[in-house]
Design an enzyme around this catalytic site. Structure first.
Site, PDB file in Angstrom:
ATOM      1  N   GLU A 282       9.500  -5.621  34.043  1.00 46.93           N
ATOM      2  CA  GLU A 282       8.091  -5.786  33.696  1.00 46.93           C
ATOM      3  C   GLU A 282       8.008  -7.025  32.844  1.00 46.93           C
ATOM      4  O   GLU A 282       8.556  -7.064  31.745  1.00 46.93           O
ATOM      5  CB  GLU A 282       7.605  -4.584  32.890  1.00 46.93           C
TER       6      GLU A 282
ATOM      7  N   TYR B  51       2.844   5.090  36.052  1.00 44.09           N
ATOM      8  CA  TYR B  51       3.385   4.838  34.723  1.00 44.09           C
ATOM      9  C   TYR B  51       2.801   5.885  33.785  1.00 44.09           C
ATOM     10  O   TYR B  51       1.620   5.836  33.465  1.00 44.09           O
ATOM     11  CB  TYR B  51       2.996   3.424  34.289  1.00 44.09           C
TER      12      TYR B  51
ATOM     13  N   ASP C 127      -1.097  -2.581  22.183  1.00 42.08           N
ATOM     14  CA  ASP C 127       0.281  -2.795  21.762  1.00 42.08           C
ATOM     15  C   ASP C 127       0.463  -2.637  20.267  1.00 42.08           C
ATOM     16  O   ASP C 127      -0.396  -3.017  19.466  1.00 42.08           O
ATOM     17  CB  ASP C 127       0.746  -4.195  22.187  1.00 42.08           C
TER      18      ASP C 127
END
Ligand SMILES: Cc1ncc(COP(=O)(O)O)c(C=O)c1O
Lengths: 264, 393
Positions: free
Chosen positions: A49, A174, A60
């Site tokens: 990735e 995911y 994040d």
């Protein structure tokens, strides 16, 4: 079937789990990222990735935020990342997913992006802030180009919504292992086992689990539940801690080797 | 225009819900809860009661006689949002969202703040309803809006300093969103402006639309007609949209949104997303955005902390694109002059944000006929800006 699908098939045939590694492109430099990637492939990484840095990565945690800032400071752009992928493709067949936020892609042009990414050798895209409700403006182009569109499922995603997500997901699913931003908590295996079990009842698609896995023990435990695991912040942190070392690649590869072994 | 946004929160190409999957269920839950509350008469009644008895609404529409005379043109009215409890229009929205949070059974609230006005208004309603409150604020803003930091703390809120980026409003919003990703199960995020992912832009607009509804009633009472022009400053756009919305179908009412030109539109030091930006995606919606050619968001700048934001609410982008409203800019320097002018002419110290609206009216009023009417939204009071003003002197 693309490189991602083939990879999961061959892993399944050997009863192995996928080791997926996230790196922020351009941290510490695009050149270093390239060297790291080629080393990682040799250490047993199955899927890459590649993070496209963005100025405001709201999903994040501090580690990837800082990496994005460093990458932007050295002038990393989406254009540069696509060139990097093309470069890697000359020597490697490792499946590559571009991971990032929508605005750099939007600024690049969705149509042009899909075409260039495919040409460069990208296999899939994962856009954190593009839920199914908003995805069509990019998907019409990535689908046409034959790129996988990796969908995220969170611990907060309910069953009804999960079905909607599954309808359009391609490549692999995911599963976000924590209710939080990247790298900010340790995943709880029991919860993940339950949730992944629920998803499996609805799909045969490969499921990878990520956001917070950092130790070999966690890798082993979660590898026992899912079809693959994603290591992100832990690698990014290691890269940062050893950015000036001549042995950067060796240090990172050694760590990844350990994870790979524990995955079995 | 009347049936926007669409069910997904789009105003034409703008708006939407560009959010991380972890937040999507919460946004959908909020949309449903807000939809129910909107239809519920008891919610409207409750909201009304708090606005009147607690916030002090309606706020006056004040005829600024000396200002009008000094400028020598159009008649100028000031919508006195500065007279609300806590000193700005922000309480209109925080009351609405806190009442909704209470209905949803959420006992923790978070918010981002720039000037600290939204932070104070959130801390205030959190105290009022006995909720736990965390406010995210950039370190630069903590420095320049210190009085509001004290107020939030006195009200029992925790102020979380944000160091990333330019340590201003954008960064505070980033951090609030990240915190929300980790706390979404029990925490309500009170966004302070008409931005963010759907349903925030439409919800905040509706909560703020009381400003324009009151203006309409008040001006009809004093002047017997609609104003010719509405002027409001635009940060994320909540006081401006609140002022404009009731007049959206009245074609003869001109609407002017004033963005912050900072050190000048020929520099990079400004916050004028519509006048100086391109369409992009930030903080959950598609809108005009200050960004570089690679889609990286640029740091905004304005002397007014509440305008120091690189995006703008999506409905303003829509109004700009369709021409329903016009967006203009005012520099730091002009805003400071307006700050001083209004203080001395009318004995009203305006917030530096609101001073941008005043400054624009000062530019155009002199050339307008004396029978024309301008209504300026005086979105907040300027006590908080004393430090900044002293530093510029
Ligand atoms: C007094 C005042 N006016 C205006 C603004 C700008 O916000 P908005 O554009 O949402 O009204 C702020 C924001 O902090 C403010 O405090």
């Amino acid at each position: 079937m693309g490189r991602i699908g083939l990879k999961f098939e061959s892993l399944r045939a050997r009863n192995e789990k996928a080791l997926i590694v996230y790196l922020t492109a351009g941290d510490p430099s695009l050149d270093a990222t390239k060297k790291l990637i080629l080393g990682l492939e040799n250490s047993g990484v199955d899927i890459l990735e590649i993070g496209v840095p963005f100025s405001d990565p709201t999903a994040d945690g501090p580690v990837i935020q800082a990496a994005s800032q460093r990458a932007l400071k050295t002038g990393t752009t989406l254009h540069g990342v696509l060139n990097l992928v093309a470069d890697i493709r000359r020597v490697s067949e490792i499946p590559i997913v571009l991971f990032g936020y929508f605005n750099p892609i939007f600024a690049y042009g969705v149509d042009q992006f899909a075409k260039t990414a495919k040409q460069a050798g990208v296999d899939g895209v994962l856009v954190v802030d593009l839920p199914p409700e908003e995805a069509s403006e990019l998907r019409i182009h990535t689908d046409a180009a034959g790129l996988d569109f990796i969908a995220l499922v969170a611990p907060t995603t309910g069953k009804g919504r999960l079905k909607t997500i599954l309808k359009s997901a391609t490549g692999f699913l995911y599963y976000i292992s924590i209710t939080g931003v990247t790298g900010t908590a340790a995943p709880k295996a029991a919860d993940i086992a339950r949730e992944v079990g629920n998803i499996r009842k609805l799909t045969g698609m490969p499921i990878a689990v990520g956001f917070g896995i950092s130790t070999a023990a966690q890798a082993q435990e979660i590898g026992g539940i899912a079809d693959g695991i994603v290591i992100g912040s832990a690698v990014v942190k290691l890269i940062d801690e050893n950015r000036d070392s001549d042995d950067l690649k060796e240090i990172v590869c050694e760590y990844i080797n350990k994870i790979k072994k524990s995955l079995g | 225009m009347n049936n926007l946004p669409d069910p997904y929160g789009h105003f034409d190409i703008f708006g939407g819900r560009y959010a991380a999957e972890t937040l999507m269920p919460a946004l959908l839950e909020l949309e449903v809860a807000y939809g129910k509350a909107k239809k519920d008469k008891s919610f409207a009644k409750e909201f009304d009661w708090y606005r009147r008895e607690y916030a002090g609404r309606p706020t006056p529409l004040y005829f600024a006689r000396r200002m009008t005379k000094a400028l020598g043109g159009a008649k100028i009215y000031l919508k006195r949002e500065d007279l609300n409890h806590t000193g700005s229009h922000k309480i209109n929205n925080t009351l609405g969202q806190a009442l909704l949070a209470r209905r949803m059974g959420k006992k923790k609230v978070i918010a981002e703040t720039g000037a600290g006005q939204h932070g104070v208004a959130t801390a205030t309603v959190a105290a009022l309803f006995g909720m736990e409150c965390k406010i995210f604020m950039g370190e630069e803003d903590i420095r320049r809006q210190e009085p509001n930091v004290f107020r939030m703390k006195i009200l029992g809120a925790e102020v979380v300093p944000v160091k990333s980026g330019t340590a201003t409003l954008k960064d505070a919003m980033n951090e609030a969103m990240r915190y929300w990703v980790g706390s979404v199960r029990d925490t309500f995020y009170i966004i302070g402006t008409t931005a963010g992912p759907h349903p925030y832009p439409v919800m905040v607009r509706n909560f703020q639309s009381v400003i324009g509804l009151e203006i309409k009633k008040q001006i009809h009472k004093t002047e017997g007609r609609n104003p010719d022009m509405l002027v409001a400053c635009v940060g994320g756009g909540s006081n401006a949209m609140g002022t404009f919305y009731a007049f959206r179908n009245e074609k003869k009412v001109a609407m002017l949104g004033v963005e912050a030109a900072g050190l000048g539109m020929n520099t990079k030091e400004h916050s004028a997303s519509i006048s100086g930006g391109k369409v992009g995606v930030l903080h959950g919606n598609k809108t005009y955005l200050l960004q570089d050619e690679h889609g990286q968001v640029r740091d905004a700048y304005s002397i007014a902390a509440g305008l120091d934001y690189p995006g703008v609410g999506p409905e303003h982008s829509y109004f700009a694109k369709t021409g329903r409203a016009t967006y203009v800019t005012v520099t730091d320097k002009e805003a400071i002059e307006a700050f001083s002018f209004l203080s001395k002419q009318e004995g009203i110290i305006p917030a530096l944000e609101s001073s941008h609206a005043i400054a624009y009216a000062m530019k155009i009023a002199p050339a307008m006929k004396k029978n024309k009417i301008i209504v300026i939204c005086l979105s907040g009071r300027g006590d908080k800006d004393a430090q900044t003003i002293i530093e510029t002197m």
